[in-house]
Design a protein around this motif. Structure first.
Motif, PDB file in Angstrom:
ATOM      1  N   ARG A 116       0.809  -1.213   0.000  1.00 47.82           N
ATOM      2  CA  ARG A 116       0.000   0.000   0.000  1.00 47.82           C
ATOM      3  C   ARG A 116       0.849   1.272   0.000  1.00 47.82           C
ATOM      4  N   SER A 117       2.160   1.133   0.072  1.00 46.90           N
ATOM      5  CA  SER A 117       3.029   2.310   0.082  1.00 46.90           C
ATOM      6  C   SER A 117       4.358   1.973  -0.567  1.00 46.90           C
ATOM      7  N   THR A 118       5.068   3.007  -0.974  1.00 50.29           N
ATOM      8  CA  THR A 118       6.398   2.819  -1.547  1.00 50.29           C
ATOM      9  C   THR A 118       7.343   2.211  -0.535  1.00 50.29           C
ATOM     10  N   ASP A 119       7.238   2.637   0.716  1.00 51.98           N
ATOM     11  CA  ASP A 119       8.113   2.088   1.758  1.00 51.98           C
ATOM     12  C   ASP A 119       7.911   0.581   1.918  1.00 51.98           C
ATOM     13  N   GLU A 120       6.666   0.125   1.813  1.00 50.71           N
ATOM     14  CA  GLU A 120       6.408  -1.311   1.923  1.00 50.71           C
ATOM     15  C   GLU A 120       7.072  -2.068   0.776  1.00 50.71           C
ATOM     16  N   TYR A 149      10.727   9.260 -15.012  1.00 50.89           N
ATOM     17  CA  TYR A 149      11.376   9.374 -13.715  1.00 50.89           C
ATOM     18  C   TYR A 149      10.826   8.426 -12.655  1.00 50.89           C
ATOM     19  N   SER A 150       9.670   7.818 -12.883  1.00 49.99           N
ATOM     20  CA  SER A 150       9.064   7.065 -11.774  1.00 49.99           C
ATOM     21  C   SER A 150       8.045   6.036 -12.235  1.00 49.99           C
ATOM     22  N   PHE A 151       7.840   5.034 -11.374  1.00 51.51           N
ATOM     23  CA  PHE A 151       6.686   4.147 -11.463  1.00 51.51           C
ATOM     24  C   PHE A 151       5.547   4.820 -10.702  1.00 51.51           C
ATOM     25  N   MET A 152       4.361   4.839 -11.273  1.00 54.39           N
ATOM     26  CA  MET A 152       3.217   5.502 -10.642  1.00 54.39           C
ATOM     27  C   MET A 152       2.156   4.443 -10.341  1.00 54.39           C
ATOM     28  N   PHE A 153       2.068   4.036  -9.081  1.00 46.18           N
ATOM     29  CA  PHE A 153       1.239   2.890  -8.712  1.00 46.18           C
ATOM     30  C   PHE A 153      -0.249   3.207  -8.721  1.00 46.18           C
ATOM     31  N   ASP A 154      -0.619   4.482  -8.553  1.00 46.43           N
ATOM     32  CA  ASP A 154      -2.042   4.832  -8.448  1.00 46.43           C
ATOM     33  C   ASP A 154      -2.411   5.974  -9.384  1.00 46.43           C
ATOM     34  N   VAL A 159      -6.337  10.701  -7.418  1.00 49.83           N
ATOM     35  CA  VAL A 159      -6.420  12.083  -7.909  1.00 49.83           C
ATOM     36  C   VAL A 159      -6.336  12.050  -9.424  1.00 49.83           C
ATOM     37  N   TYR A 160      -7.149  12.845 -10.076  1.00 45.35           N
ATOM     38  CA  TYR A 160      -7.205  12.839 -11.539  1.00 45.35           C
ATOM     39  C   TYR A 160      -5.847  13.197 -12.155  1.00 45.35           C
ATOM     40  N   ALA A 161      -5.376  12.330 -13.087  1.00 46.18           N
ATOM     41  CA  ALA A 161      -4.157  12.562 -13.869  1.00 46.18           C
ATOM     42  C   ALA A 161      -2.930  12.788 -13.004  1.00 46.18           C
ATOM     43  N   THR A 162      -2.943  12.232 -11.792  1.00 48.32           N
ATOM     44  CA  THR A 162      -1.847  12.421 -10.844  1.00 48.32           C
ATOM     45  C   THR A 162      -1.618  11.131 -10.078  1.00 48.32           C
ATOM     46  N   SER A 163      -0.400  10.959  -9.598  1.00 46.85           N
ATOM     47  CA  SER A 163      -0.095   9.828  -8.731  1.00 46.85           C
ATOM     48  C   SER A 163       0.279  10.339  -7.349  1.00 46.85           C
ATOM     49  N   THR A 164      -0.184   9.649  -6.322  1.00 49.59           N
ATOM     50  CA  THR A 164       0.175  10.003  -4.948  1.00 49.59           C
ATOM     51  C   THR A 164       1.068   8.941  -4.310  1.00 49.59           C
ATOM     52  N   VAL A 165       1.212   7.784  -4.971  1.00 47.49           N
ATOM     53  CA  VAL A 165       2.101   6.718  -4.491  1.00 47.49           C
ATOM     54  C   VAL A 165       2.968   6.295  -5.667  1.00 47.49           C
ATOM     55  N   TRP A 166       4.266   6.512  -5.547  1.00 46.62           N
ATOM     56  CA  TRP A 166       5.162   6.264  -6.674  1.00 46.62           C
ATOM     57  C   TRP A 166       6.520   5.812  -6.164  1.00 46.62           C
ATOM     58  N   LEU A 167       7.296   5.245  -7.090  1.00 45.70           N
ATOM     59  CA  LEU A 167       8.705   4.958  -6.847  1.00 45.70           C
ATOM     60  C   LEU A 167       9.495   5.842  -7.805  1.00 45.70           C
ATOM     61  N   HIS A 168      10.046   6.929  -7.275  1.00 47.37           N
ATOM     62  CA  HIS A 168      10.799   7.885  -8.085  1.00 47.37           C
ATOM     63  C   HIS A 168      12.262   7.456  -8.145  1.00 47.37           C
TER      64      HIS A 168
END
Length: 239
Positions: A116-120, A149-154, A159-168
């Motif tokens: 559920r999170s990048t840290d996990e 620059y990143s994997f965008m998991f959500d 949020v529309y056209a945005t990611s809040t959980v990613w691996l940058h």
């Protein structure tokens, strides 16, 4: 007789050690789909994830291929970003998390781990279920939304056209390069990875990540045996 017995025990012990040393873990990561209410805001030619299972079915087919071709002793772990499937399930009134959980029931060689999170995710990469001293990573593949620059998991899930959980790529310094074997195979099946992320992955882990220069294509995958394609003008970069 004693010498023969010792030799037999030695050979058996060496054989067991060789088998144990061959044990590795192959990680396959699936990001989540956008929710339909956000995708419906886009023009028809720009919509993503009309089907919820883009990053699930392709991963499952790939894991079957890995299972058929990987050396004996290779364990396959499937890490799936859970919250995106929970949101999509609520919007479509479908049991999507149960659908995901049905995959390892049908294919018992797959070990499903929700995150559920990048840290996990980073914690699992670095430590696995019980440490990396005896179970190194021999492969890593990603199915999902990404940019250079990143994997965008959500992406477009919360949020529309945005990611809040990613691996940058700036997060990759948190990875332990000792978690990977020296010849680990890594590939991203997301868009634009080879344009920057792949190089940062090599610096962090010691192994290059095969990725796309340009966009990947998850449309009409049933016409190509559920393999991810490339959009016009895109290409795979292997080194």
């Amino acid at each position: 007789m004693t010498r023969l017995l010792f030799s037999a025990i030695f050979l058996l012990t060496c054989g067991f050690a060789a088998t144990a040393a061959a044990d590795t873990e192959y990680l396959v990561v699936s990001g989540g789909p956008a929710v339909r209410q956000f995708e419906d805001l886009r023009r028809p030619g720009e919509q993503h994830d009309r089907w919820w299972g883009n990053f699930v079915r392709t991963a499952r087919v790939r894991m079957q291929e890995i299972h058929a071709t990987a050396p004996a002793g290779t364990r396959i772990t499937w890490l799936v970003y859970r919250d995106a499937y929970v949101r999509r399930a609520a919007a479509e009134h479908q049991p999507l998390t149960q659908n995901v959980e049905s995959v390892p029931k049908a294919y018992p060689f797959i070990n499903l781990v929700w995150f559920r999170s990048t840290d996990e995710l980073i914690r699992y990469i670095n430590h696995g279920a019980s440490g990396r001293s005896g179970l190194k990573i021999s492969g890593f593949e990603f199915f999902g939304h990404s940019n250079k620059y990143s994997f965008m998991f959500d992406y477009s899930s919360d949020v529309y056209a945005t990611s809040t959980v990613w691996l940058h790529e700036h997060d990759l310094g948190k990875l332990s390069r000792w978690a990977f074997t020296s010849k680990a195979y890594c590939q991203s099946w997301g868009c634009h990875t080879a344009e920057s992320f792949s190089k940062a992955w090599k610096r962090a882990t010691g192994t290059f990540m095969v990725g796309a220069q340009g966009k990947t294509d998850y449309s009409d995958m049933h016409l190509r045996d559920w393999h991810v394609g490339l959009s016009s003008g895109a290409r795979w970069v292997k080194r």
